[in-house]
Design an enzyme around this catalytic site. Structure first.
Site, PDB file in Angstrom:
ATOM      1  N   TYR A 172       2.416  -8.776  -1.614  1.00  0.00           N
ATOM      2  CA  TYR A 172       1.370  -6.749  -2.792  1.00  0.00           C
ATOM      3  C   TYR A 172       2.071  -6.549  -3.665  1.00  0.00           C
ATOM      4  CZ  TYR A 172      -2.604  -7.651   0.595  1.00  0.00           C
ATOM      5  OH  TYR A 172      -3.465  -8.430   0.909  1.00  0.00           O
ATOM      6  N   GLY A 227       3.487  -6.265  -6.942  1.00  0.00           N
ATOM      7  CA  GLY A 227       2.892  -6.186  -8.482  1.00  0.00           C
ATOM      8  C   GLY A 227       1.456  -6.141  -8.703  1.00  0.00           C
ATOM      9  N   GLY A 274      -1.972  -7.319  -8.311  1.00  0.00           N
ATOM     10  CA  GLY A 274      -2.788  -7.944  -6.927  1.00  0.00           C
ATOM     11  C   GLY A 274      -2.087  -7.943  -5.223  1.00  0.00           C
ATOM     12  N   HIS A 333      -0.200   1.163  -0.833  1.00  0.00           N
ATOM     13  CA  HIS A 333      -0.172   1.782  -2.450  1.00  0.00           C
ATOM     14  C   HIS A 333      -1.058   1.076  -3.024  1.00  0.00           C
ATOM     15  CE1 HIS A 333       1.545   2.464  -6.811  1.00  0.00           C
ATOM     16  NE2 HIS A 333       0.671   3.481  -5.775  1.00  0.00           N
ATOM     17  N   ASP A 334      -1.737   0.079  -3.081  1.00  0.00           N
ATOM     18  CA  ASP A 334      -3.276  -1.021  -3.380  1.00  0.00           C
ATOM     19  C   ASP A 334      -3.993  -0.480  -3.074  1.00  0.00           C
ATOM     20  OD1 ASP A 334      -1.100  -2.765  -4.908  1.00  0.00           O
ATOM     21  OD2 ASP A 334      -1.628  -4.431  -3.778  1.00  0.00           O
ATOM     22  N   ASP A 389       2.053   7.306  -5.474  1.00  0.00           N
ATOM     23  CA  ASP A 389       3.466   7.130  -6.006  1.00  0.00           C
ATOM     24  C   ASP A 389       4.336   7.431  -4.950  1.00  0.00           C
ATOM     25  OD1 ASP A 389       1.712   5.844  -8.458  1.00  0.00           O
ATOM     26  OD2 ASP A 389       2.182   7.027  -8.762  1.00  0.00           O
TER      27      ASP A 389
END
Length: 151
Positions: free
Chosen positions: A55, A57, A59, A75-76, A126
């Site tokens: 996860y 990076g 995508g 975070h995604d 973030d």
């Protein structure tokens, strides 16, 4: 034109051609990188988190390989929630491009009160991830893995 002028003009043109080949990096990701550096006191370069696990990076899919990869998955997911907010739903306002105000004081990250709803949400995504990265072990074996077979 004098030969010196031609050399200067040539140098400028070559510089512009070189700059044109550098891919643009969304401003928010630049801020996120700075938050990571703040939280971990610069102990690990931000680029080490760009291709880690399933996860961290661009995508992400499958099962996170460890706790740090879970930080990236969270975070995604947080960015996915930000994209659903009406305040974040206009051109160039989503999580990858919207910049926010924050402070870094000796590893402590604070999202400032002057952020609008979208910016505050993204800043918190973030901030939470940067703190998670700082407190979680980094396993070199999970950097640059084959995501087709490992995720």
């Amino acid at each position: 034109m004098y030969p010196a002028h031609l050399l200067v003009l040539l140098a400028v043109c070559v510089s512009l051609l070189g700059a044109a080949s550098i891919p643009a990096r969304p401003l928010n990701l630049y801020q996120f990188g700075n938050m990571i550096q703040c939280a971990n006191h610069g102990r690990r370069p931000t680029r080490h988190y760009m291709d880690y696990g399933c996860y961290c990076g661009k995508g992400g899919s499958g099962t996170p390989v460890d706790e740090l990869d879970r930080c990236c998955q969270t975070h995604d997911d947080c960015y996915g929630e930000a994209e659903k907010l009406p305040a974040c739903n206009y051109m160039m306002s989503g999580p990858y491009y919207n910049t926010y105000s924050y402070e870094c004081n000796d590893g402590e990250l604070t999202c400032k009160d002057n952020n609008d709803e979208c910016k505050a949400f993204i800043c918190n995504c973030d901030r939470t991830a940067a703190i998670c990265f700082a407190r979680t072990p980094y396993n070199d074996a999970n950097w640059n893995i084959n995501t087709k077979t490992s995720c």
